[in-house]
Motif scaffolding. Structure first.
Motif, short mmCIF file in Angstrom:
data_model
loop_
_atom_site.label_atom_id
_atom_site.label_comp_id
_atom_site.label_asym_id
_atom_site.label_seq_id
_atom_site.Cartn_x
_atom_site.Cartn_y
_atom_site.Cartn_z
N THR A 1 0.83 -1.20 -0.07
CA THR A 1 0.05 -0.09 0.21
C THR A 1 0.68 1.14 0.10
N ARG A 2 2.01 1.23 -0.02
CA ARG A 2 3.03 2.36 0.05
C ARG A 2 2.85 3.24 -1.37
N GLU A 3 2.30 4.50 -1.10
CA GLU A 3 1.95 5.36 -2.11
C GLU A 3 1.31 4.69 -3.34
N ALA A 4 0.26 3.87 -2.77
CA ALA A 4 -0.73 3.48 -3.93
C ALA A 4 -1.97 3.81 -3.87
N VAL A 5 -2.85 3.80 -4.63
CA VAL A 5 -4.24 4.14 -4.71
C VAL A 5 -5.01 2.63 -4.20
N VAL A 6 -5.79 2.77 -3.18
CA VAL A 6 -6.36 1.92 -2.75
C VAL A 6 -7.95 2.11 -2.62
N ALA A 7 -8.56 0.89 -2.44
CA ALA A 7 -10.10 1.11 -2.12
C ALA A 7 -10.27 0.38 -0.78
N PHE A 8 -11.26 1.12 0.07
CA PHE A 8 -11.64 0.63 1.41
C PHE A 8 -13.25 0.25 1.51
N GLU A 9 -13.47 -0.61 2.07
CA GLU A 9 -14.86 -0.94 2.26
C GLU A 9 -15.38 -1.36 3.48
N VAL A 10 -16.56 -0.80 3.91
CA VAL A 10 -17.18 -1.63 5.28
C VAL A 10 -18.59 -1.59 5.10
N ASP A 11 -19.31 -2.50 5.59
CA ASP A 11 -20.64 -2.90 5.37
C ASP A 11 -21.39 -3.39 6.67
N GLU A 12 -22.48 -3.66 6.81
CA GLU A 12 -23.22 -4.32 7.73
C GLU A 12 -24.66 -4.65 6.92
#
Length: 153
Positions: free
Chosen positions: A64-75
């Protein structure tokens, strides 16, 4: 209330942030050896930054160093068939500044996984979107019947 093309409620940014801040586990999506990878992580929302605590030599820390990432949370609740999902996209960075590390270490972010977790990743959220699955319609309108009375000719 705005609905998307699938009939899901579109959540405003403020609601997305509120839901994220009340959720202890999320999933980070990153690239590992040119392939997509997803890893569950404990996290904390600090303003609009996603803070993740991990091991220094972990695959997640390196990828993840200097990368574009996605993050997801749900219920989701399978009994009521309701739920929500929030996705954020942004640049991830490793925290190296000692003052920032001290500040982040004082936050109430306790890892669930065993082992040393002394490395911090900050995701600067650039896009946040969310959807809610509303409770199913019950009664006579459940099968798409019109809520209006029939027209008289």
């Amino acid at each position: 209330m705005q609905l998307d093309s699938s009939g899901l409620q579109v959540l405003p940014r403020e609601e997305c942030l509120r839901l994220m801040s009340a959720t202890p586990i999320g999933r980070i999506v990153f690239t590992d050896r040119a392939l997509p990878a997803i890893q569950p992580v404990t996290f904390l929302l600090d303003g609009e930054q996603i803070i993740i605590r991990t091991g220094t030599g972990s695959k997640l820390a390196a990828a993840t160093r200097e990368a574009v990432v996605a993050f997801e949370v749900d219920e989701f609740d399978p009994k009521t068939r309701t739920g929500w999902s929030v996705t954020a996209v942004g640049h991830a960075r490793a925290v190296t500044d000692p003052a920032e590390i001290s500040r982040l270490a004082a936050l109430p972010l306790t890892p669930w996984a065993p082992g040393s977790r002394d490395h911090y990743i900050v995701v600067e959220t650039e896009q946040i979107s969310g959807r809610r699955i509303p409770a199913p319609v019950t009664g006579e309108h459940a099968n798409g019947a019109s809520p209006l009375p029939p027209r008289r000719s």
